[in-house]
Design an enzyme around this catalytic site. Sequence first.
Site, short mmCIF file in Angstrom:
data_model
loop_
_atom_site.label_atom_id
_atom_site.label_comp_id
_atom_site.label_asym_id
_atom_site.label_seq_id
_atom_site.Cartn_x
_atom_site.Cartn_y
_atom_site.Cartn_z
N GLY A 234 17.07 4.52 9.15
CA GLY A 234 17.91 5.76 8.68
C GLY A 234 18.99 5.02 7.37
O GLY A 234 19.25 6.23 6.70
N PRO A 278 17.14 0.22 11.52
CA PRO A 278 16.46 -0.06 10.73
C PRO A 278 15.34 -0.50 10.11
O PRO A 278 15.33 -1.36 10.27
CB PRO A 278 17.72 -0.33 9.84
CG PRO A 278 18.67 -1.25 10.04
CD PRO A 278 17.80 -1.41 12.04
N ARG A 280 14.10 0.79 6.27
CA ARG A 280 14.27 1.08 4.97
C ARG A 280 15.61 -0.37 4.20
O ARG A 280 15.43 -1.31 3.30
CB ARG A 280 14.21 2.06 4.48
CG ARG A 280 15.17 2.03 2.51
CD ARG A 280 15.81 4.03 2.32
NE ARG A 280 15.02 4.73 3.59
CZ ARG A 280 13.94 5.44 2.73
NH1 ARG A 280 13.97 4.82 1.90
NH2 ARG A 280 13.62 5.94 3.46
N TYR A 320 6.84 11.57 -2.25
CA TYR A 320 8.30 12.53 -1.99
C TYR A 320 8.90 12.77 -2.99
O TYR A 320 10.07 13.15 -2.98
CB TYR A 320 8.71 11.65 -1.30
CG TYR A 320 8.45 11.20 0.04
CD1 TYR A 320 8.13 11.38 1.35
CD2 TYR A 320 8.48 9.34 0.25
CE1 TYR A 320 7.92 10.83 2.48
CE2 TYR A 320 7.48 8.35 1.24
CZ TYR A 320 7.30 9.23 2.25
OH TYR A 320 6.66 8.84 3.73
N CYS A 348 -7.29 8.00 -10.90
CA CYS A 348 -7.34 9.32 -11.74
C CYS A 348 -7.03 10.58 -10.97
O CYS A 348 -7.86 11.73 -10.51
CB CYS A 348 -9.36 9.81 -11.04
SG CYS A 348 -9.71 8.10 -12.16
N GLU A 349 -6.00 10.83 -10.89
CA GLU A 349 -4.94 12.31 -10.45
C GLU A 349 -3.98 12.32 -12.18
O GLU A 349 -3.16 11.26 -12.05
CB GLU A 349 -4.74 12.60 -9.44
CG GLU A 349 -6.13 12.06 -8.66
CD GLU A 349 -5.13 12.72 -6.44
OE1 GLU A 349 -4.11 13.19 -6.65
OE2 GLU A 349 -5.76 11.80 -6.14
N TYR A 377 8.34 1.10 2.42
CA TYR A 377 7.48 1.87 2.27
C TYR A 377 6.86 1.85 1.30
O TYR A 377 6.50 3.22 -0.01
CB TYR A 377 7.58 2.98 2.35
CG TYR A 377 8.44 3.13 3.55
CD1 TYR A 377 8.31 3.14 4.94
CD2 TYR A 377 10.54 3.14 4.08
CE1 TYR A 377 8.98 3.26 6.69
CE2 TYR A 377 11.13 3.42 5.07
CZ TYR A 377 10.22 3.33 6.21
OH TYR A 377 11.22 3.51 7.42
#
Length: 422
Positions: A234, A278, A280, A320, A348-349, A377
């Site tokens: 974290g 960890p 990240r 997020y 395509c969004e 990530y």
Amino acid sequence: MNFAPYTQAEHFFGHNTPHRLAEEFGTPLYVYNEQILRQRCRELLNLSDHPGFGVNYSVKANANLTLLKIIKEEGLVVDAMSPGELYLDTLAGYTPDEILYISNNNTPDEMINALAQNLLVSVDSLDQLDLLGQLATGGRVMVRFNPGIGQGHSEKVITAGKKTKFGILPEDLPKVLDLVKKYDLTLAGVNQHIGSLFMEPTGYVSAAKVLLDLCATLPKNILANLTVIDFGGGFGIPYHKHDGEARLDMQALGHSLTELIKDWSAAYNYTGRFLVEPGRYVVAESSVLLGQVCATKFNGLTHFTGTDLGFNVLMRPVLYDSYHEIEVYPRVEPSGEPFPQTITGNICESGDILARDRLLPPLTRGDFVVVLDTGAYGFSMASTYNQRQRPAEVLINTDGQAKLIRRRESLTDLTACFNNLE
Ligand code: LLP
């Protein structure tokens, strides 16, 4: 004005320029910096001088084999949460005693696979503990508890507290001990993970204390066999780099954690390992994502800068609402003042938005866009949505040279799993 203050100050691209990298490897391109990766590993290892202290890299953040090998060289161990991660850990040279299997909702086959490789397996429900007991009677187990304190940058990544699916509640400890006894198991480890991304140490240290208090209530004969206590990951990184966001105070964190584990070890005669986990912090800042401007337009309300960085390549902003700094490398000196631009991808969004209202100079087709802090990530959550192949990955080594560490996927990779091609 300098529109690439971070990458330039860090000499992120070594002896290369984004332009040269794009020419040689194409875009989108994940570019990693070995020096930064090694530096982050060392900061984590330096958190504590307690003899049993170690760092367990959480591979879900990034499982590129070359990076795993560098992380191993630096002295970190790893987790695995799936057969795939376990396979890659093994290919990177990690041995079973250097891998913790920390997963959830395993099928019996997945658990058998992990047990067959002699791993210490963490279970995070009484049901999975029962399954493990049946599959490995007389063996070892690690149990994940839910300390009740959750923290994270989004509700989607808070992994403790009663709203989440993770961990066994401390009040269920008697049931854990019953199952341990029933299946003649050794409780070799305990772990937790409160969530992803904290920027100040207090919550993490408080949760670590909750886990240690829980361990202190274990019967003496059980405590005597405990060899691993894992506080989870974290550890946050400053994503708002251009605003000078402060870094996590690793010294303060290390100091509090070390005091806690030294005192506790002395009080309970514990000589086993203490791990932090960890993902990240290890990899996020070691990578940027390089793309190019494909089209710009003004729709009457918003100026869109369209790039080849769709959310199939970097999902975090869409999933997020995560913030990533954008730097730009125009091919020629921009003419005109900076103005707010919304950076979009090629999916395509209409939600395919990488960043909103960023003050950037006028950009034109072929200019380069660099997204910061994409090592964690980023690639690991990339997909082939819209049948866009996943990008290549390049490492800038400590000599400043660029090396391909994963090739770009090809069209035939898209069809590799079909059996009716003829
Ligand atoms: N240990 C366990 C059991 C975990 O589930 C995780 C992350 C970690 C360690 C490492 O957490 P870290 O140090 O990286 O925060 N995709 C999200 C993050 C999801 C984290 C999932 N679990 C994101 O892009 O922010």
